[in-house]
Scaffold this motif. Structure first.
Motif, PDB file in Angstrom:
ATOM      1  N   TYR A   3      56.803 -43.026   3.916  1.00 16.83           N
ATOM      2  CA  TYR A   3      57.084 -43.519   2.570  1.00 16.83           C
ATOM      3  C   TYR A   3      55.776 -43.483   1.799  1.00 16.83           C
ATOM      4  CZ  TYR A   3      58.115 -46.452  -1.359  1.00 16.83           C
ATOM      5  OH  TYR A   3      58.247 -46.936  -2.640  1.00 16.83           O
ATOM      6  N   ASP A  21      66.313 -38.117   3.842  1.00 23.18           N
ATOM      7  CA  ASP A  21      66.822 -39.489   3.892  1.00 23.18           C
ATOM      8  C   ASP A  21      67.595 -39.761   5.183  1.00 23.18           C
ATOM      9  OD1 ASP A  21      69.699 -38.977   1.682  1.00 23.18           O
ATOM     10  OD2 ASP A  21      68.947 -37.894   3.433  1.00 23.18           O
ATOM     11  N   ARG A  38      64.226 -33.776  -1.865  1.00 24.97           N
ATOM     12  CA  ARG A  38      65.596 -33.329  -1.628  1.00 24.97           C
ATOM     13  C   ARG A  38      65.661 -31.813  -1.467  1.00 24.97           C
ATOM     14  NH1 ARG A  38      69.736 -36.877  -3.028  1.00 24.97           N
ATOM     15  NH2 ARG A  38      68.508 -37.926  -4.606  1.00 24.97           N
ATOM     16  N   THR A  72      65.219 -45.306   2.896  1.00 26.04           N
ATOM     17  CA  THR A  72      66.214 -45.151   1.830  1.00 26.04           C
ATOM     18  C   THR A  72      65.810 -46.041   0.673  1.00 26.04           C
ATOM     19  OG1 THR A  72      67.520 -47.000   2.577  1.00 26.04           O
ATOM     20  CG2 THR A  72      68.040 -44.864   3.526  1.00 26.04           C
TER      21      THR A  72
END
Lengths: 572, 182, 419
Positions: free
Chosen positions: A333, A192, A182, A378
């Motif tokens: 991921y 995201d 983030r 997500t």
């Protein structure tokens, strides 16, 4: 036997032999002639018929053309089946005639047999026999020589196969925590795919000419439509031309180009396919996991480069069959690099590559036509999900093994560019020229009927992807209408038409929303329930890429330069 | 006994032994049951080679129709050319080059499509149309009354999808059905 | 496991007519007992020909059986399953335990060999349809010079090696693919194969049994087996009188002359040559193995997986512009390129190893052949070479002892002897 009878028998059997021999030759010639035409292939692969059908499609009411086709069709069929029958019966007739020929010839021969006369052959000479045996030895040796030469000749035509992959390196895998992700901007529209970052600062005003609000401006060596990504103090961009695919690293504080890494896949470089001008050879945005940067280009080269600029691996997934040029960005991921390759109904697939080595972990076919949207990663109910948009399905996958979790039908646009966004517990997917859907991403299989929470057909984007901070959802159409909605209910809060062309997607940060037109005019509005424009600034060049945000400002890629705009409090 | 005869006899004995051991090594896996060649219709890509690669002039491969899968559509994509001029049996509208696929009216709006086997050459044009746009009920199969069961199938060698393999002679066909066996 | 397939168009509902959906026909497979019949006919024919050739000594009988074989094993069974091809099935089964061999193929493969161990090449005499066919077309035999005869015969050994290489590595059955006579029996086939078969037969009008002598890989094995056979074809029913009447009677060059009249004198140079060839033998084997290993990489292309991997590589690197049906089908599938490439590399290695063995085999065979050519044996009688005699029984009637045995008049020798 009576000599007269003998002569008669000999002559008659010779006659029979000659007659049947001639018949065999003639029949053989006839069969050979018909074989050359290819009995069945001539019927199923007739180019003339294909051409006539094409003509009929141009002139559907032409009656003479139809008659012509029917006539040709009948002729071809008759010929084909006649040929088959002819060859079937002809072959049998030939066999019978050949048998007759052989029988009569052998009979004639037996009547004319001469007696052996060994004394006329002379005595045996052992020296001659030794010589014969020597000659035979040389001949046999020659045969070996010929075979050996053939083997040597073959050696230069050995089959060329790709080399085996490098052994998997036991690299300590460090997956960045969510907080770390983030903090950075590691992918297209943020980690995201929401286009949102807090805390951040979106400057409302800058002036490129005077330098006000411009921390730095650097020239990018190679062109491309891809957006910048950031990790720590490092900024990464991709660019490509006809000869080179490259990744660039810039210092985020100073804008200096730290290194430029040209990528090489093993073997001859795959040439660039023809792409539309709006797409460029480096349209997909790269992605990073804090250790390596991963990029993909129009000629299907995917590569991993470490932060020092060294190429770790590069491979080619092509050739790609994409009319505008490949544009789907990469997603990652953990150690699965996810590649969405949508090219057409029979060839679209989703692949996962090992991020350390590039080896394929899994691939799954997608029932999707060509599309240009990017996937997002997500987390739904504690489980990771990879959400993709393509014509006609929105599909959620498990990124670890590629199994399909759910799918929703509703994207019938044949030019699907907007990527999905996950906001308010729903996946927002846009169908250009149609509607925007909000999907509850729980459930199994086809959940079209039950899981679409709301749909709206106002302000549907055609190229730009939506952005959301969870409380508000922003949609930007290609003609410049910016709509703010509530992602929970789909209720429109406000809408404003800028009347300009937009490709780049909106970004949200610092209480503001920023959008950039294709000509490089940035509009900054307040992230609120009412429309309020805060600023309008020129870039000085065209812009199609989406900005990246950090705490202090935003990074914007124009046609030639990379900019870092910060909030200017008067000092500079 | 002559030395040559002794040598000869010894060699004969050892050759017999060698043959016997090879026989033994291989007999353990000898199948009394026969196998035949058959096409897996789910792997088949309707490339058209079945019509031209068979050693027989009229291929042993024919199209078969799994009627329980068929939609009985008026616009059958296996029968009609793409964008047919008219939905009738005129030659310019049909895909089948030999007219083996025959259309008959059942009731509104259903039509039945049957294959006249002696006319079918196994070109797979109807199969391609049916699989790509229809239900995929038309598919190719090797007809065991025509197939010579060659030691090595020439069509199998040429098949780009590697769809032809040996199957047990007790179940010599792999017809398509609504339940796909995986 | 089965999975329901969702159709694009729903099933019809017949409301007006009570139409019943037809069921596709499924014509059955020919009954299994046909195959056992083939084996029985094979064994019966072998027994019959052995008796005809060795006991009854009747060429007419051999020819008649040959015609029967052409009709039954040739035109009726279309030449398949055959003993020649059985080598491949057996080689494949020996190398890969997942492959089984059908019983008929086993019988067709082993029975003629076992008969050859005892009775000589009776299979070739009248049971093999290929051989019988070539025998029938032989109208004007010409003598093949010895050097050509010996060197061409090497081709059969090489063919055997290659057939085993391709059968074992899964590259296909080349004996079946390139059999020249089966398309003629089948009355259909590719144009090239039919032309090859016809031209071989045309050659066979003048050169005796070209396929049997120079190409047949099974003939190689039969020759080996019959070289140690218990009973053999004897030109004379009695003792040989060195009359030389049979000398030119064999169209296949299988008669070996006796050395009584002109004895072979071993010379110093011959012994030296023998030693040289003995030393050469391991060199030939080693050279063959080395060269074979070099050629293996090209032979690998015959395998469909290797071919596909190479094609994909060429496409991916932009060397060729289009995809083929096979490469397009692969790309649309779910198999990863890595796994295909790994399999292709493993196969290429397999081909290299197999080709190395084949090369060593060729070296061995050539070396032994050279040795056998250098060794000149003493022979008291005119006899048929055990491994080369094809049992056609043409030579029988040339022997005056035979004519006497049959009660036929013996032709008088010519009045003058010409030197």
């Amino acid at each position: 036997m009576n000599p007269r009878n003998q002569i008669f028998l000999t002559q008659s059997s010779l006659a029979v032999a000659i007659a049947s021999g001639v018949f065999v030759l003639l029949m053989g010639g006839l069969l050979l002639f018909s074989q050359i035409h290819g009995k069945v292939a001539g019927l199923t692969q007739s180019t003339q018929l294909v051409r006539l059908h094409e003509e009929l499609r141009q002139h559907p009411r032409d009656e003479t053309l139809k008659q012509h086709i029917r006539q040709l069709d009948l002729e071809l069929r008759q010929k084909s089946f006649t040929d088959l029958r002819l060859s079937h019966n002809g072959a049998r007739a030939m066999i019978v005639a050949s048998a007759l020929f052989l029988a009569s010839a052998q009979f004639a021969r037996s009547l004319r047999r001469k007696l052996p006369a060994p004394l006329t052959w002379g005595p045996r000479r052992p020296a001659e026999e030794i010589r014969t045996s020597r000659n035979a030895q040389y001949a046999v040796a020659t045969v070996f020589g010929v075979v050996a030469a053939a083997a040597v000749g073959l050696a230069s035509h050995a089959v060329q196969l790709p080399p085996p992959p490098l052994p998997m390196q036991a690299v300590a895998v460090h997956f960045p925590a969510v907080a770390e992700l983030r903090e950075n901007w590691p992918a297209f529209r943020g980690f995201d795919g929401s286009g949102y970052r807090e805390p951040s600062t979106l400057p409302a005003t800058w002036n490129v000419a005077s330098g006000q609000g411009v921390r730095w401006k650097t020239e990018v060596p190679l062109p491309g439509m891809s957006s910048p990504i950031r990790w720590g103090n490092d900024l990464f961009l991709t660019g490509a031309n006809a000869q080179t695919n490259a990744v660039f690293k810039f210092d985020a504080a100073t804008g200096k180009l730290v290194w430029s890494a040209a990528l090489h896949a093993p073997g001859t470089r795959m040439p660039n396919p023809s792409v539309s001008e709006d797409t460029s050879f480096a349209a997909p945005t790269p992605v990073t996991d804090g250790q390596r940067v991963y990029a993909i280009f129009a000629n299907a080269e995917v590569a991993a480069v470490d932060f020092s600029g060294k190429q770790i691996w590069c491979r080619n997934l092509g050739p790609l069959n994409n009319p505008y040029g490949h544009a789907s960005s990469l997603a990652i991921y953990q150690d699965h690099l996810l590649v969405q390759l949508d090219q057409g109904e029979t060839t679209s697939k989703l692949l996962a590559l090992n991020s350390s080595t590039g080896q394929e972990l899994w691939q799954t076919a997608r029932p999707i036509a060509c599309s240009w949207a990017s996937p997002i990663v997500t987390e739904v109910a504690g489980q990771p999900q990879l959400v993709t948009c393509g014509q006609p399905w929105v599909i959620g996958y498990n990124p670890v093994d590629g199994t399909e979790l759910w799918r929703v039908k509703g994207l019938d646009s044949s030019e699907l560019s907007p990527s999905p966004v996950y906001a308010g517990g729903k996946v927002i997917a846009c169908n250009p020229g149609g509607a925007v859907m909000a999907i509850r991403p729980d459930g199994q299989g086809d959940i079209t009927t039950n899981n679409v929470a709301w749909k709206t057909d106002s302000g549907v984007p055609s190229v730009a992807s939506p952005a959301s901070d969870g409380k508000r959802l922003y949609l930007l159409t290609g003609e410049g209408q910016l709509t703010c909605l509530d992602p929970e209910t789909g209720q429109v809060k406000w809408s404003h038409d800028f009347g300009d062309e937009f490709y780049s997607s909106p970004v949200i940060g610092g209480g503001r929303v920023l959008i950039v037109t294709r000509k490089g005019l940035a509009h900054i509005v307040e992230n609120a329930d009412q429309f309020r424009e805060l600023g309008k600034d020129e870039l000085g060049e065209d812009c199609n890429a989406t900005p990246a945000l950090d705490r202090q400002g935003l990074y914007l890629r124009g046609a030639k330069h990379l900019f870092y705009f910060v909030e200017d409090h008067g000092t500079q | 006994m002559n030395r040559r005869h002794f040598l000869s006899g010894g060699l004969r004995g050892s050759l017999l032994l060698a043959l016997g051991s090879v026989l033994g090594a291989v007999t353990g896996r000898a199948k009394a049951r026969t196998t035949v060649w058959q096409i897996d219709p789910w792997q088949c890509t309707a490339c058209g080679r079945c019509a031209t690669e068979c050693v027989l002039e009229l291929s042993a491969v024919k199209c078969v129709h799994s009627f329980d899968m068929c939609g009985y559509c008026q616009l059958c994509t296996g029968y009609f050319e793409p964008d047919p001029n008219r939905l009738n049996t005129a030659a310019e509208n049909q895909l089948c080059p030999t007219g083996a696929l025959q259309r008959s009216f059942i009731e509104e709006p259903y039509y039945e499509y049957t294959i006249n086997e002696p006319l079918c050459v196994g070109c797979a044009k109807c199969v391609k149309g049916c699989t790509m746009f229809g239900n995929g009920s038309l598919h190719l199969q090797i007809r065991q009354d025509r197939c010579l069961n060659c030691n090595e199938c020439a069509i199998a060698r040429a098949c780009p999808a590697d769809a032809i393999h040996r199957v047990s002679a007790l179940q010599p066909y792999q017809f398509k059905s609504r339940e796909r066996k995986t | 496991m089965s999975q329901a397939v969702a159709p694009r168009f729903p099933p019809p509902e017949f409301t007006e007519t009570s139409h019943v959906l037809p069921v596709p026909t499924a014509p059955g497979v020919p009954a299994v007992w046909f195959q056992y019949l083939d084996v029985a006919v094979l064994i019966a024919a072998l027994v019959f020909v052995s008796w005809l050739l060795l006991r009854r000594r009747s060429r007419a009988g051999v020819v008649a059986t040959g015609i029967f074989s052409i009709l039954y094993f040739g035109f009726w069974k279309k030449g398949c399953i055959c003993s020649i091809g059985s080598i491949q099935n057996i080689a494949q089964a020996l190398s890969d335990s997942s492959f089984g061999v059908p019983l008929t193929v086993l019988f067709f493969g082993f029975t003629p060999l076992i008969f050859a161990l005892f009775f000589g090449r009776v299979f070739c005499a009248a049971v093999c349809p290929h051989g019988a066919l070539q025998d029938l077309v032989l109208l004007k035999p010409i003598k093949v010079p010895a050097w050509l005869d010996h060197s061409l015969r090497m081709l059969a050994w090489i063919y055997l090696g290659l057939a085993v290489v391709f059968a074992v590595t899964g590259g296909g059955f080349i004996i079946c693919q390139y059999d020249p006579f089966v398309p003629l029996f089948r009355l259909s086939g590719s144009l090239t194969m039919v032309l090859l078969g016809v031209s071989l037969l045309v050659v066979g009008i003048f050169v005796g049994r070209p396929y049997c002598r120079f190409l047949c890989p099974y003939g190689v094995l039969l020759g080996l087996a019959s070289s140690v056979s218990k009973w053999r074809v004897r030109i004379t029913p009695d003792t040989c009188t060195q009359c030389r009447l049979c000398e030119e009677s064999c169209p296949f060059g299988a008669i070996e002359k006796s050395t009584v009249e002109a004895p072979v004198r071993p010379q110093a140079t011959d012994q030296r040559r023998l030693l040289l060839l003995l030393v050469l033998l391991p060199i030939l084997i080693a050279t063959g193995a080395g060269l074979g290993g070099m050629a293996g990489g090209a032979l690998a292309r015959k395998h469909r997986v290797v071919n596909l991997a190479e094609r994909l590589q060429l496409e991916n690197t932009g060397v060729v512009p289009d995809t083929t049906d096979a490469s397009a089908t692969f790309r649309a599938g779910t198999r990863s390129l890595e796994s295909l490439d790994a399999e292709a590399r493993a196969l290429r290695h397999r081909y290299t190893v197999a080709a190395r063995w084949c090369g060593a085999w060729i070296g061995l065979v050539v070396g032994l052949k050279l040795l056998s050519l250098a060794i000149l044996r003493k022979r008291p009688d005119y006899e048929a070479n055990q491994s080369r005699c094809l049992g056609c029984a043409r030579c029988y009637r040339y022997c005056p002892q035979e004519l006497q045995r049959l009660g036929l008049p013996v032709p008088a020798p010519p009045a003058t002897a010409v030197e």
